[in-house]
Design a protein around this motif. Sequence first.
Motif, PDB file in Angstrom:
ATOM      1  N   LYS A 216       0.771  -1.175   0.057  1.00  0.00           N
ATOM      2  CA  LYS A 216      -0.032  -0.068  -0.058  1.00  0.00           C
ATOM      3  C   LYS A 216       0.839   1.184   0.035  1.00  0.00           C
ATOM      4  CE  LYS A 216      -3.952  -1.707   2.331  1.00  0.00           C
ATOM      5  NZ  LYS A 216      -4.853  -1.764   3.401  1.00  0.00           N
ATOM      6  N   ARG A 226       2.758   6.594  -3.336  1.00  0.00           N
ATOM      7  CA  ARG A 226       1.903   5.529  -3.713  1.00  0.00           C
ATOM      8  C   ARG A 226       2.706   4.113  -3.877  1.00  0.00           C
ATOM      9  NH1 ARG A 226       4.330   2.957  -8.000  1.00  0.00           N
ATOM     10  NH2 ARG A 226       4.554   3.898  -9.968  1.00  0.00           N
ATOM     11  N   GLU A 329      -9.281  -7.174  -8.827  1.00  0.00           N
ATOM     12  CA  GLU A 329     -10.435  -6.493  -9.245  1.00  0.00           C
ATOM     13  C   GLU A 329     -11.842  -7.435  -8.559  1.00  0.00           C
ATOM     14  OE1 GLU A 329     -11.393  -5.818 -13.351  1.00  0.00           O
ATOM     15  OE2 GLU A 329     -12.764  -4.447 -12.921  1.00  0.00           O
ATOM     16  N   GLN A 333     -14.176  -6.275  -5.262  1.00  0.00           N
ATOM     17  CA  GLN A 333     -15.835  -6.029  -5.399  1.00  0.00           C
ATOM     18  C   GLN A 333     -16.383  -6.342  -4.002  1.00  0.00           C
ATOM     19  OE1 GLN A 333     -16.378  -7.787  -9.163  1.00  0.00           O
ATOM     20  NE2 GLN A 333     -15.766  -5.979 -10.268  1.00  0.00           N
ATOM     21  N   GLU A 336     -14.054  -4.008   1.496  1.00  0.00           N
ATOM     22  CA  GLU A 336     -14.449  -2.689   2.101  1.00  0.00           C
ATOM     23  C   GLU A 336     -12.937  -1.770   1.945  1.00  0.00           C
ATOM     24  OE1 GLU A 336     -15.340  -3.452   5.981  1.00  0.00           O
ATOM     25  OE2 GLU A 336     -17.133  -4.610   5.427  1.00  0.00           O
ATOM     26  N   GLU A 338     -10.044   1.037   0.579  1.00  0.00           N
ATOM     27  CA  GLU A 338      -9.576   1.269  -0.536  1.00  0.00           C
ATOM     28  C   GLU A 338      -8.452   0.107  -0.892  1.00  0.00           C
ATOM     29  OE1 GLU A 338      -5.915   2.041  -0.625  1.00  0.00           O
ATOM     30  OE2 GLU A 338      -5.710   1.745   1.764  1.00  0.00           O
ATOM     31  N   THR A 340      -6.397  -0.378  -4.050  1.00  0.00           N
ATOM     32  CA  THR A 340      -5.296  -0.597  -5.269  1.00  0.00           C
ATOM     33  C   THR A 340      -3.967  -0.716  -4.454  1.00  0.00           C
ATOM     34  OG1 THR A 340      -4.879   1.849  -5.521  1.00  0.00           O
ATOM     35  CG2 THR A 340      -6.617   0.882  -6.778  1.00  0.00           C
ATOM     36  N   PRO A 344      -4.787   5.953  -6.920  1.00  0.00           N
ATOM     37  CA  PRO A 344      -6.005   6.436  -7.345  1.00  0.00           C
ATOM     38  C   PRO A 344      -6.816   5.111  -7.218  1.00  0.00           C
ATOM     39  CG  PRO A 344      -4.282   6.455  -8.987  1.00  0.00           C
ATOM     40  CD  PRO A 344      -3.605   5.976  -8.076  1.00  0.00           C
ATOM     41  N   PRO A 345      -8.159   5.539  -7.392  1.00  0.00           N
ATOM     42  CA  PRO A 345      -9.170   4.499  -7.044  1.00  0.00           C
ATOM     43  C   PRO A 345      -8.912   3.430  -8.037  1.00  0.00           C
ATOM     44  CG  PRO A 345     -10.316   6.658  -7.779  1.00  0.00           C
ATOM     45  CD  PRO A 345      -8.848   6.661  -7.699  1.00  0.00           C
ATOM     46  N   LEU A 346      -9.656   2.259  -7.876  1.00  0.00           N
ATOM     47  CA  LEU A 346      -9.279   0.933  -8.457  1.00  0.00           C
ATOM     48  C   LEU A 346      -9.755   1.347  -9.951  1.00  0.00           C
ATOM     49  CD1 LEU A 346      -8.060  -1.826  -8.628  1.00  0.00           C
ATOM     50  CD2 LEU A 346     -10.297  -2.561  -7.588  1.00  0.00           C
ATOM     51  N   GLU A 347     -10.931   1.617 -10.149  1.00  0.00           N
ATOM     52  CA  GLU A 347     -11.690   1.945 -11.486  1.00  0.00           C
ATOM     53  C   GLU A 347     -10.385   2.580 -12.425  1.00  0.00           C
ATOM     54  OE1 GLU A 347     -13.949   4.100  -9.168  1.00  0.00           O
ATOM     55  OE2 GLU A 347     -13.165   2.317  -8.308  1.00  0.00           O
ATOM     56  N   ALA A 348      -9.823   3.700 -11.589  1.00  0.00           N
ATOM     57  CA  ALA A 348      -8.984   4.615 -12.509  1.00  0.00           C
ATOM     58  C   ALA A 348      -7.616   3.801 -12.806  1.00  0.00           C
ATOM     59  CB  ALA A 348      -8.339   5.775 -11.694  1.00  0.00           C
TER      60      ALA A 348
END
Length: 384
Positions: A216, A226, A329, A333, A336, A338, A340, A344-348
């Motif tokens: 992390k 990061r 990914e 889902q 709970e 964060e 990645t 940045p958020p996982l979708e990004a």
Amino acid sequence: TVIPEGPAALYDQWIRREFVEYNTALEEAYFAAGRELVTGRRDLEEIKEALAREGAELIGRLAGDGSVPADPEERYELLGRVGFYLAALRRHEVEAPDPSAGVLSQVLGTSLGVAPRYVFAHQSLYNRAVRDAYPTFTSLPDEHVFVTYNGLGVLAYQRAAAALAPIPALGVSSPLATYLLEGARAALDDVLAFNRALSGELDPGRFFLNIRPYFKPYRVGGVEYRGVNAGDFSGINEIDLLLGLCDARDPFYQRVLAEKRPYVPPEDQGRLSRAVMIPSLLDAFLAEMDAGPLPPRLRRNAELFLAVCRSHGAAYTFHHHRLVKPFLETPAQNAEGEVTSSGPPLEAVIAMLDRLSDLRSARRRPGLTSASASLDRLRRALDS
Ligand code: HEM
């Protein structure tokens, strides 16, 4: 056996022994609870406290005289070692009892021109094995599997980059280029083989709950840096740019390069800079093709070049669909918080990786400028 002495040796000994025992005990308890973290249990809080205190004491002694190793390689190795401690504190969500580890990391990072945290290079290439064991966070077999295959993947990417590097100076129709292209293809096929082996051997639940949390982001001197991934090397980008599958003038790709620069090892920084200046092999083949019919050696090398591109695309597509998706990914889902390894958020992150995957496999997609049209031209010339 040599009996190690001095603060550096004592810290190294602790990182290889007690540090691993503490983390492993905590991970087993978290896993038994089916949670990423367990708080408020006295026995576990005592382990976390011992980890934080003992590490701080040893690093305090290490940093006590204010001197850092003169040798840059040793300094980089030390940055990783101290980073192991800071990453473990972040993972168990405990505070460092004093700022010495952060301060030492800042001095080392600044002196080397890199982010003041541990990165995957510290876990792979700058991680000395002694008597069959390289330093890890835990003694869990899944961590060993994960780090070893990621490290092998890094080496194979580096081998492919090293094979391709001399080709611009040789010319794409050189007989020496044939040998180098064959080498690059074999190395990229190894990346795919290591990725496959990893996906077969790594347990998704263990990875998600017990291994990934050590990668992390964490804060040093009030700044968040990061998290870790096996992409933080110049090799894959040298391959992208040399092949001509990615373009240094593409603003998206420029962002990828700029973002990763502080996280690559010092010797890779110059390589990243040089990679953006070198004309691509794809352009060199197209120029030869436009100059007239393809003589046999050029034809052979162009076929091999296309095979290298296919291998690069296949290895990376596998990473995207068979590693990132099932190991990160999908479990994310159901989790709970964060998830990645980066900021940045996982979708990004997934969107960025999606785009890289499309570029590396030269896919045709609306809104994407990939090498697909140029590769088609080359294929047509070979068919004629
Ligand atoms: C990047 C996940 C194994 C090579 C990434 C990223 C994620 C990820 C999420 C994006 C970094 C970010 O968070 O911003 C995983 C997972 C793996 C895995 C879940 C296994 C379970 C590997 C292996 C290799 C590899 C074995 C081989 C060397 C890379 C590369 C990038 C990357 C090259 C950087 C992408 C780029 O800059 O082009 N990985 N990875 N990964 N990973 Fe993996």
